[in-house]
Design a protein around this motif. Structure first.
Motif, PDB file in Angstrom:
ATOM      1  N   ILE A   1       0.864  -1.170   0.000  1.00 43.18           N
ATOM      2  CA  ILE A   1       0.000   0.000   0.000  1.00 43.18           C
ATOM      3  C   ILE A   1       0.898   1.216   0.000  1.00 43.18           C
ATOM      4  O   ILE A   1       2.068   1.140   0.347  1.00 43.18           O
ATOM      5  CB  ILE A   1      -0.954   0.023   1.219  1.00 43.18           C
ATOM      6  N   GLY A   2       0.343   2.339  -0.375  1.00 44.86           N
ATOM      7  CA  GLY A   2       1.175   3.537  -0.332  1.00 44.86           C
ATOM      8  C   GLY A   2       1.245   4.188  -1.686  1.00 44.86           C
ATOM      9  O   GLY A   2       0.395   3.955  -2.515  1.00 44.86           O
ATOM     10  N   PRO A   3       2.164   5.025  -1.959  1.00 45.40           N
ATOM     11  CA  PRO A   3       3.429   5.300  -1.275  1.00 45.40           C
ATOM     12  C   PRO A   3       3.249   6.258  -0.094  1.00 45.40           C
ATOM     13  O   PRO A   3       2.345   7.088  -0.089  1.00 45.40           O
ATOM     14  CB  PRO A   3       4.282   5.942  -2.355  1.00 45.40           C
ATOM     15  N   TYR A   4       4.125   6.120   0.877  1.00 45.92           N
ATOM     16  CA  TYR A   4       4.136   6.999   2.039  1.00 45.92           C
ATOM     17  C   TYR A   4       5.544   7.536   2.240  1.00 45.92           C
ATOM     18  O   TYR A   4       6.536   6.869   1.950  1.00 45.92           O
ATOM     19  CB  TYR A   4       3.675   6.258   3.294  1.00 45.92           C
ATOM     20  N   ARG A   5       5.608   8.740   2.761  1.00 39.79           N
ATOM     21  CA  ARG A   5       6.885   9.413   2.970  1.00 39.79           C
ATOM     22  C   ARG A   5       7.574   8.831   4.200  1.00 39.79           C
ATOM     23  O   ARG A   5       6.943   8.533   5.211  1.00 39.79           O
ATOM     24  CB  ARG A   5       6.645  10.906   3.170  1.00 39.79           C
TER      25      ARG A   5
ATOM     26  N   LEU B   1       7.224   5.676   8.984  1.00 41.50           N
ATOM     27  CA  LEU B   1       6.540   6.253   7.829  1.00 41.50           C
ATOM     28  C   LEU B   1       5.472   7.238   8.271  1.00 41.50           C
ATOM     29  O   LEU B   1       4.933   7.156   9.374  1.00 41.50           O
ATOM     30  CB  LEU B   1       5.875   5.144   7.012  1.00 41.50           C
ATOM     31  N   GLU B   2       5.153   8.163   7.378  1.00 45.57           N
ATOM     32  CA  GLU B   2       4.062   9.106   7.600  1.00 45.57           C
ATOM     33  C   GLU B   2       2.789   8.477   7.036  1.00 45.57           C
ATOM     34  O   GLU B   2       2.554   8.485   5.830  1.00 45.57           O
ATOM     35  CB  GLU B   2       4.362  10.431   6.899  1.00 45.57           C
ATOM     36  N   LEU B   3       1.969   7.909   7.920  1.00 38.34           N
ATOM     37  CA  LEU B   3       0.739   7.233   7.510  1.00 38.34           C
ATOM     38  C   LEU B   3      -0.452   8.176   7.620  1.00 38.34           C
ATOM     39  O   LEU B   3      -0.447   9.082   8.451  1.00 38.34           O
ATOM     40  CB  LEU B   3       0.506   5.998   8.387  1.00 38.34           C
ATOM     41  N   PRO B   4      -1.507   7.981   6.804  1.00 36.68           N
ATOM     42  CA  PRO B   4      -2.687   8.844   6.885  1.00 36.68           C
ATOM     43  C   PRO B   4      -3.469   8.590   8.175  1.00 36.68           C
ATOM     44  O   PRO B   4      -3.291   7.572   8.849  1.00 36.68           O
ATOM     45  CB  PRO B   4      -3.498   8.442   5.656  1.00 36.68           C
ATOM     46  N   ALA B   5      -4.359   9.508   8.495  1.00 39.28           N
ATOM     47  CA  ALA B   5      -5.149   9.418   9.719  1.00 39.28           C
ATOM     48  C   ALA B   5      -6.042   8.182   9.732  1.00 39.28           C
ATOM     49  O   ALA B   5      -6.359   7.657  10.800  1.00 39.28           O
ATOM     50  CB  ALA B   5      -5.994  10.676   9.888  1.00 39.28           C
TER      51      ALA B   5
END
Length: 141
Positions: A18-22, A34-38
């Motif tokens: 899943i992603g991409p994440y920073r 990682l910076e995941l969404p809320a």
């Protein structure tokens, strides 16, 4: 691990990537935060390197922001545009006819094979011109 719920999906069809994440920071030699969404607050943000994969930016991954009518259930109706190809698969006791369908808001690479009988019932207008063309060919023979 069978039946374990991962990232909101359960079972065999749960997403592998899943992603991409920073990446926020490196933790130790083999882990990254990682910076995941809320929406993923229940997922721990630190991952081992073996669980991560590099992402190469590709313009084909960008989804165009066309106007899509979304239903109350946050779904939208797919409409077929045309029939691209036809094939008949032979099983031991029967033949199964399939058609390759190009869908609205999708590229040719995303065309899917569907059962011809079902498509004729649901979308007869797609077969009207192809039936006429085949009758004209028979008249010329």
């Amino acid at each position: 691990m069978k039946g374990v719920m991962r990232f909101g999906k359960k079972g065999k069809l749960s997403p592998r990537f899943i992603g991409p994440y920073r990446i926020l920071k490196r933790i130790g030699e083999v882990a990254y935060k990682l910076e995941l969404p809320a929406s993923m607050t229940l997922v721990h943000p630190v991952f081992h390197v073996s669980m991560l994969r590099g992402y190469v930016h590709d313009h084909a991954h960008i989804v165009s922001l066309e106007v899509v009518e979304i239903n109350d259930g946050l779904t939208y109706d797919e409409e077929p545009v045309e029939i691209l190809d036809r094939q008949v698969r032979r099983l031991r006791t029967k033949d199964i006819a399939s058609v390759k369908v190009l869908w609205h808001n999708h590229d040719v690479e995303e065309a899917t094979w569907e059962a011809e009988e079902d498509m004729k019932i649901r979308y007869p207008h797609l077969f009207a011109t192809s039936d006429r063309d085949s009758l004209e060919l028979l008249d010329h023979l």
